[in-house]
Scaffold this active site. Structure first.
Site, PDB file in Angstrom:
ATOM      1  N   CYS A   1     -10.266  -4.931   0.229  1.00  0.00           N
ATOM      2  CA  CYS A   1     -11.273  -4.004   0.290  1.00  0.00           C
ATOM      3  C   CYS A   1     -12.242  -4.095  -1.196  1.00  0.00           C
ATOM      4  O   CYS A   1     -11.855  -4.873  -2.046  1.00  0.00           O
ATOM      5  CB  CYS A   1     -10.637  -2.515   0.425  1.00  0.00           C
ATOM      6  SG  CYS A   1     -10.237  -2.027  -1.334  1.00  0.00           S
TER       7      CYS A   1
ATOM      8  N   GLU B   1      -2.986  -4.589  -3.125  1.00  0.00           N
ATOM      9  CA  GLU B   1      -3.454  -5.439  -4.192  1.00  0.00           C
ATOM     10  C   GLU B   1      -3.540  -5.132  -5.411  1.00  0.00           C
ATOM     11  O   GLU B   1      -3.420  -5.551  -6.646  1.00  0.00           O
ATOM     12  CB  GLU B   1      -4.843  -6.084  -3.663  1.00  0.00           C
ATOM     13  CG  GLU B   1      -5.167  -6.735  -2.563  1.00  0.00           C
ATOM     14  CD  GLU B   1      -5.412  -5.961  -1.381  1.00  0.00           C
ATOM     15  OE1 GLU B   1      -4.824  -4.801  -1.088  1.00  0.00           O
ATOM     16  OE2 GLU B   1      -6.120  -6.505  -0.273  1.00  0.00           O
TER      17      GLU B   1
ATOM     18  N   ASN C   1       0.766  -1.146  -0.040  1.00  0.00           N
ATOM     19  CA  ASN C   1       0.107  -0.015  -0.088  1.00  0.00           C
ATOM     20  C   ASN C   1       0.625   1.321  -0.157  1.00  0.00           C
ATOM     21  O   ASN C   1       1.877   1.186   0.596  1.00  0.00           O
ATOM     22  CB  ASN C   1      -0.994   0.064   1.133  1.00  0.00           C
ATOM     23  CG  ASN C   1      -0.417  -0.349   2.460  1.00  0.00           C
ATOM     24  OD1 ASN C   1       0.491  -0.804   2.664  1.00  0.00           O
ATOM     25  ND2 ASN C   1      -0.987   0.305   3.391  1.00  0.00           N
ATOM     26  N   ILE C   2       0.446   2.400  -0.678  1.00  0.00           N
ATOM     27  CA  ILE C   2       1.198   3.359  -0.822  1.00  0.00           C
ATOM     28  C   ILE C   2       0.155   4.683  -0.623  1.00  0.00           C
ATOM     29  O   ILE C   2      -0.924   4.900  -1.372  1.00  0.00           O
ATOM     30  CB  ILE C   2       1.646   3.594  -2.427  1.00  0.00           C
ATOM     31  CG1 ILE C   2       2.593   2.387  -2.616  1.00  0.00           C
ATOM     32  CG2 ILE C   2       2.536   5.027  -2.727  1.00  0.00           C
ATOM     33  CD1 ILE C   2       2.974   2.183  -4.094  1.00  0.00           C
ATOM     34  N   GLU C   3       0.356   5.360   0.477  1.00  0.00           N
ATOM     35  CA  GLU C   3      -0.507   6.307   0.910  1.00  0.00           C
ATOM     36  C   GLU C   3      -0.343   7.677   0.284  1.00  0.00           C
ATOM     37  O   GLU C   3       0.832   7.847  -0.256  1.00  0.00           O
ATOM     38  CB  GLU C   3      -0.595   6.299   2.549  1.00  0.00           C
ATOM     39  CG  GLU C   3      -1.048   4.972   3.049  1.00  0.00           C
ATOM     40  CD  GLU C   3      -1.422   4.871   4.329  1.00  0.00           C
ATOM     41  OE1 GLU C   3      -0.922   5.711   5.198  1.00  0.00           O
ATOM     42  OE2 GLU C   3      -2.076   3.736   4.806  1.00  0.00           O
TER      43      GLU C   3
ATOM     44  N   CYS D   1      -4.099   0.564  -2.593  1.00  0.00           N
ATOM     45  CA  CYS D   1      -3.772  -0.591  -1.862  1.00  0.00           C
ATOM     46  C   CYS D   1      -2.896  -1.656  -2.454  1.00  0.00           C
ATOM     47  O   CYS D   1      -2.527  -1.554  -3.817  1.00  0.00           O
ATOM     48  CB  CYS D   1      -5.196  -1.682  -1.805  1.00  0.00           C
ATOM     49  SG  CYS D   1      -6.647  -0.552  -0.974  1.00  0.00           S
TER      50      CYS D   1
ATOM     51  N   CYS E   1     -10.598  -3.180  -4.398  1.00  0.00           N
ATOM     52  CA  CYS E   1      -9.865  -4.186  -5.019  1.00  0.00           C
ATOM     53  C   CYS E   1     -10.257  -5.491  -5.463  1.00  0.00           C
ATOM     54  O   CYS E   1      -9.861  -6.300  -6.303  1.00  0.00           O
ATOM     55  CB  CYS E   1      -8.619  -4.540  -3.946  1.00  0.00           C
ATOM     56  SG  CYS E   1      -7.530  -3.246  -3.411  1.00  0.00           S
TER      57      CYS E   1
HETATM   58  N1  THU Z   1      -5.269  -1.327   2.506  1.00  0.00           N
HETATM   59  C1  THU Z   1      -4.732  -2.298   1.604  1.00  0.00           C
HETATM   60  O1  THU Z   1      -3.633  -2.135   1.113  1.00  0.00           O
HETATM   61  N2  THU Z   1      -5.543  -3.196   1.050  1.00  0.00           N
HETATM   62  C2  THU Z   1      -6.737  -3.691   1.388  1.00  0.00           C
HETATM   63  O2  THU Z   1      -7.521  -4.466   0.835  1.00  0.00           O
HETATM   64  C3  THU Z   1      -7.195  -2.799   2.616  1.00  0.00           C
HETATM   65  C4  THU Z   1      -6.571  -1.349   3.027  1.00  0.00           C
HETATM   66  C5  THU Z   1      -4.588  -0.315   2.987  1.00  0.00           C
HETATM   67  C6  THU Z   1      -4.966   0.986   2.207  1.00  0.00           C
HETATM   68  C7  THU Z   1      -4.363   1.895   3.414  1.00  0.00           C
HETATM   69  O3  THU Z   1      -3.061   2.426   3.023  1.00  0.00           O
HETATM   70  C8  THU Z   1      -4.244   1.184   4.739  1.00  0.00           C
HETATM   71  O4  THU Z   1      -4.584  -0.115   4.351  1.00  0.00           O
HETATM   72  C9  THU Z   1      -5.515   1.446   5.649  1.00  0.00           C
HETATM   73  O5  THU Z   1      -6.949   1.476   5.059  1.00  0.00           O
END
Ligand code: THU
Length: 138
Positions: free
Chosen positions: A92, A61, A48-50, A59, A95
């Site tokens: 999520c 995935e 994940n890259i915010e 996310c 995804c």
């Molecule tokens: N996140 C994912 O990488 N995959 C998911 O299926 C659920 C959420 C990440 C997004 C965000 O960076 C962090 O989790 C909190 O939501």
């Protein structure tokens, strides 16, 4: 779609765990890693890259899937997902929809917590009655 046995699942989980260490998460401090296996036996890793603006966050995935699609991959055997939390990280909703564009409903999805306690289900169980390319036909 090739079948994935337990040994292969564990290998994918190892790779997903490695991928999780690449996460950029200054806002949630919640790390996720994904390992997507193509039908020709290659592995695509994602984290994940915010973003400071929050909504552009991507996310793990989708990072893995978009890397694979860019490389011309269109067929997949399974995905392993691990997170830094206590509960297994299921994909999520967004995804699930992205996975359903390229993956069969019977494809296994492994979801693990940080202690490698995981469950395996199918994409179809996570996203029943999915909207797909066939639904756009008149
Ligand atoms: N996140 C994912 O990488 N995959 C998911 O299926 C659920 C959420 C990440 C997004 C965000 O960076 C962090 O989790 C909190 O939501």
């Amino acid at each position: 779609m090739n079948r994935i046995d337990l040994e292969e699942m564990e290998k994918m989980l190892d790779l997903a765990e490695e991928a999780m260490h690449h996460a950029y998460t200054p806002y949630s401090n919640f790390q996720v890693g994904a390992c997507l296996r193509t039908s020709d036996g290659e592995y695509y890793l994602g984290c994940n890259i915010e973003n400071a603006s929050y909504t552009p966050t991507v996310c793990a995935e989708r990072t893995a899937m978009f890397k694979a699609v860019f490389d011309g991959k269109r067929s997949f055997d399974g995905i392993a997902i691990i997170c830094s939390g206590n509960n297994p990280s299921f994909p999520c909703g967004v995804c699930r929809q992205v996975l359903s564009e390229f993956c069969e409903s019977g494809m296994p999805v492994l979801s693990s917590n940080r202690n490698r306690e995981y469950t395996v289900c199918t994409l179809g169980e996570l996203l029943p009655h999915s909207f797909g390319i066939g639904d756009l036909k008149a």
